[in-house]
Structure formats: structure tokens, C-alpha cells
Scaffold this motif. Structure first.
Motif, mmCIF file in Angstrom:
data_model
loop_
_atom_site.group_PDB
_atom_site.id
_atom_site.type_symbol
_atom_site.label_atom_id
_atom_site.label_comp_id
_atom_site.label_asym_id
_atom_site.label_seq_id
_atom_site.Cartn_x
_atom_site.Cartn_y
_atom_site.Cartn_z
ATOM 1 N N SER A 1 0.825 -1.208 0.000
ATOM 2 C CA SER A 1 0.000 0.000 0.000
ATOM 3 C C SER A 1 0.858 1.256 0.000
ATOM 4 O O SER A 1 0.582 2.215 -0.730
ATOM 5 C CB SER A 1 -0.924 -0.002 1.221
ATOM 6 N N SER A 2 1.915 1.250 0.783
ATOM 7 C CA SER A 2 2.825 2.396 0.824
ATOM 8 C C SER A 2 3.489 2.600 -0.531
ATOM 9 O O SER A 2 3.622 3.736 -1.011
ATOM 10 C CB SER A 2 3.876 2.168 1.910
ATOM 11 N N GLU A 3 3.901 1.504 -1.165
ATOM 12 C CA GLU A 3 4.508 1.589 -2.492
ATOM 13 C C GLU A 3 3.513 2.149 -3.504
ATOM 14 O O GLU A 3 3.875 2.986 -4.343
ATOM 15 C CB GLU A 3 4.978 0.198 -2.925
ATOM 16 N N THR B 1 1.742 6.684 -7.113
ATOM 17 C CA THR B 1 0.538 7.262 -7.717
ATOM 18 C C THR B 1 0.191 8.567 -7.020
ATOM 19 O O THR B 1 0.893 9.003 -6.107
ATOM 20 C CB THR B 1 -0.663 6.297 -7.586
ATOM 21 N N ASP B 2 -0.921 9.151 -7.428
ATOM 22 C CA ASP B 2 -1.397 10.363 -6.765
ATOM 23 C C ASP B 2 -2.366 10.043 -5.625
ATOM 24 O O ASP B 2 -3.029 10.929 -5.102
ATOM 25 C CB ASP B 2 -2.046 11.310 -7.779
ATOM 26 N N LEU B 3 -2.417 8.778 -5.203
ATOM 27 C CA LEU B 3 -3.290 8.392 -4.099
ATOM 28 C C LEU B 3 -2.637 8.762 -2.776
ATOM 29 O O LEU B 3 -1.425 8.586 -2.606
ATOM 30 C CB LEU B 3 -3.544 6.881 -4.123
ATOM 31 N N ASN B 4 -3.446 9.262 -1.830
ATOM 32 C CA ASN B 4 -2.894 9.462 -0.492
ATOM 33 C C ASN B 4 -2.894 8.109 0.225
ATOM 34 O O ASN B 4 -3.351 7.103 -0.325
ATOM 35 C CB ASN B 4 -3.666 10.542 0.273
ATOM 36 N N ALA B 5 -2.372 8.065 1.435
ATOM 37 C CA ALA B 5 -2.205 6.788 2.139
ATOM 38 C C ALA B 5 -3.535 6.062 2.337
ATOM 39 O O ALA B 5 -3.627 4.854 2.100
ATOM 40 C CB ALA B 5 -1.525 7.023 3.483
ATOM 41 N N ASN C 1 -4.626 2.497 0.774
ATOM 42 C CA ASN C 1 -5.085 1.394 1.618
ATOM 43 C C ASN C 1 -6.423 0.854 1.120
ATOM 44 O O ASN C 1 -6.617 -0.362 1.018
ATOM 45 C CB ASN C 1 -5.233 1.849 3.073
ATOM 46 N N ALA C 2 -7.339 1.761 0.810
ATOM 47 C CA ALA C 2 -8.652 1.351 0.314
ATOM 48 C C ALA C 2 -8.536 0.640 -1.034
ATOM 49 O O ALA C 2 -9.240 -0.338 -1.297
ATOM 50 C CB ALA C 2 -9.580 2.563 0.199
ATOM 51 N N GLU C 3 -7.626 1.096 -1.882
ATOM 52 C CA GLU C 3 -7.417 0.463 -3.182
ATOM 53 C C GLU C 3 -6.880 -0.959 -3.013
ATOM 54 O O GLU C 3 -7.317 -1.881 -3.703
ATOM 55 C CB GLU C 3 -6.453 1.306 -4.029
#
Length: 153
Positions: A86-88, A93-97, A101-103
Motif C-alpha cells: 500500500s505504501s509503495e 501514484t497520486d493516491l494518499n495513504a 489502503n482502500a485500493e
């Protein structure tokens, strides 16, 4: 992707539910799908996101494929691997933490629905983990809870 539209924008929109395209339709639109893309990429946009950052998704797919061989006592190690993936994903990407995590949990849900849909307890565990992540629960605890559910069901 609807879930990526901020709530402030969604509240001003009229949402129209549409059926997701079949794998054949996606393939005709964007080309052949890898095994990872066919499991995690439910939409053409999802497949394109996977193609931009394939490494974390491949790591997640490999981890999920290896669960049957893992001992039940490895749940905390699996939880740590999920956090790392998830951190990677967030870094690439432009996703926040929390979005990353949700992805990850969404992808796990897609995998479980396609490979273990006959195990409703497992699917329910993933759904509960997603609800907790969206509700801003501690991701470390949620990933450990999820890993235990995946290994013990």
C-alpha cells in the motif's frame, strides 16, 4: 472512477449507474489483459491505472496467490506485506495513504470474489476491512485483521 471523485463534487452530481464492461469489451477497447489486470482492473480506467504502476499490483497478486501455502501464524507478516504494498502504491501514484489502503483492500475483494466466492466469511472479512479503512481506522490494525481473516478462513 467514482470513488476517486471528492465527496464535495459527488454531492453536486447526478449519478447514473451503468453496468461494468465485460473482460471481452475491455480487451477490445484497450488490448489483452494480464492475469493481474483481469482480476484487479474492473474498468478500462482501472486497467490503465494498473498499467501505469504495475509493480505494487503484481506484488499484491503474488501475495494473494501464495496465501494457501502460508502458515496461519504468518498473519502479522502478511499484514506487514500489505502495508508495504500500500505504501509503495501511494508513493507511485497520486493516491494518499488512505486511498492507497482502500485500493489495496478493493483489489483483495475483487480477488476473493473471483477465486473464493464460495467462502462468504472471507468476502465478509474483506468488506469489513474496507469499511474500516474508509472510516479512517488504523491501517496497521486493519491489515493485520484482514490477514488473519484471509489465512484462517
Amino acid at each position: 472512477e467514482f470513488s476517486r471523485v471528492p465527496a464535495t463534487i459527488r454531492s453536486r452530481c447526478l449519478c447514473v449507474a451503468c453496468e461494468l464492461p465485460t473482460d471481452d469489451r475491455i480487451t477490445s477497447a484497450i488490448g489483452e489483459l494480464s492475469s493481474v489486470e483481469s482480476v484487479f482492473g474492473a474498468t478500462p480506467g482501472g486497467v490503465m491505472l494498473l498499467r501505469k504502476t504495475p509493480e505494487p499490483y503484481q506484488k499484491l497478486f503474488d501475495l494473494l496467490e501464495s496465501l494457501a501455502e502460508r502458515p496461519k501464524g504468518a498473519a502479522l507478516l502478511v499484514g506487514e506485506e500489505l502495508r508495504s504494498i500500500s505504501s509503495e502504491l501511494a508513493d507511485q501514484t497520486d493516491l494518499n495513504a488512505r486511498e492507497a489502503n482502500a485500493e489495496i483492500v478493493r483489489c483483495i475483494g475483487d480477488y476473493m470474489l473471483k477465486t473464493r466466492s464460495h467462502e462468504p466469511e472471507t468476502v465478509q472479512t474483506v468488506a469489513e476491512a474496507h469499511r474500516l479503512i474508509i472510516g479512517n481506522a488504523n491501517a496497521s490494525h486493519v491489515f493485520d485483521f484482514l490477514a488473519m481473516g484471509l489465512l484462517y478462513h
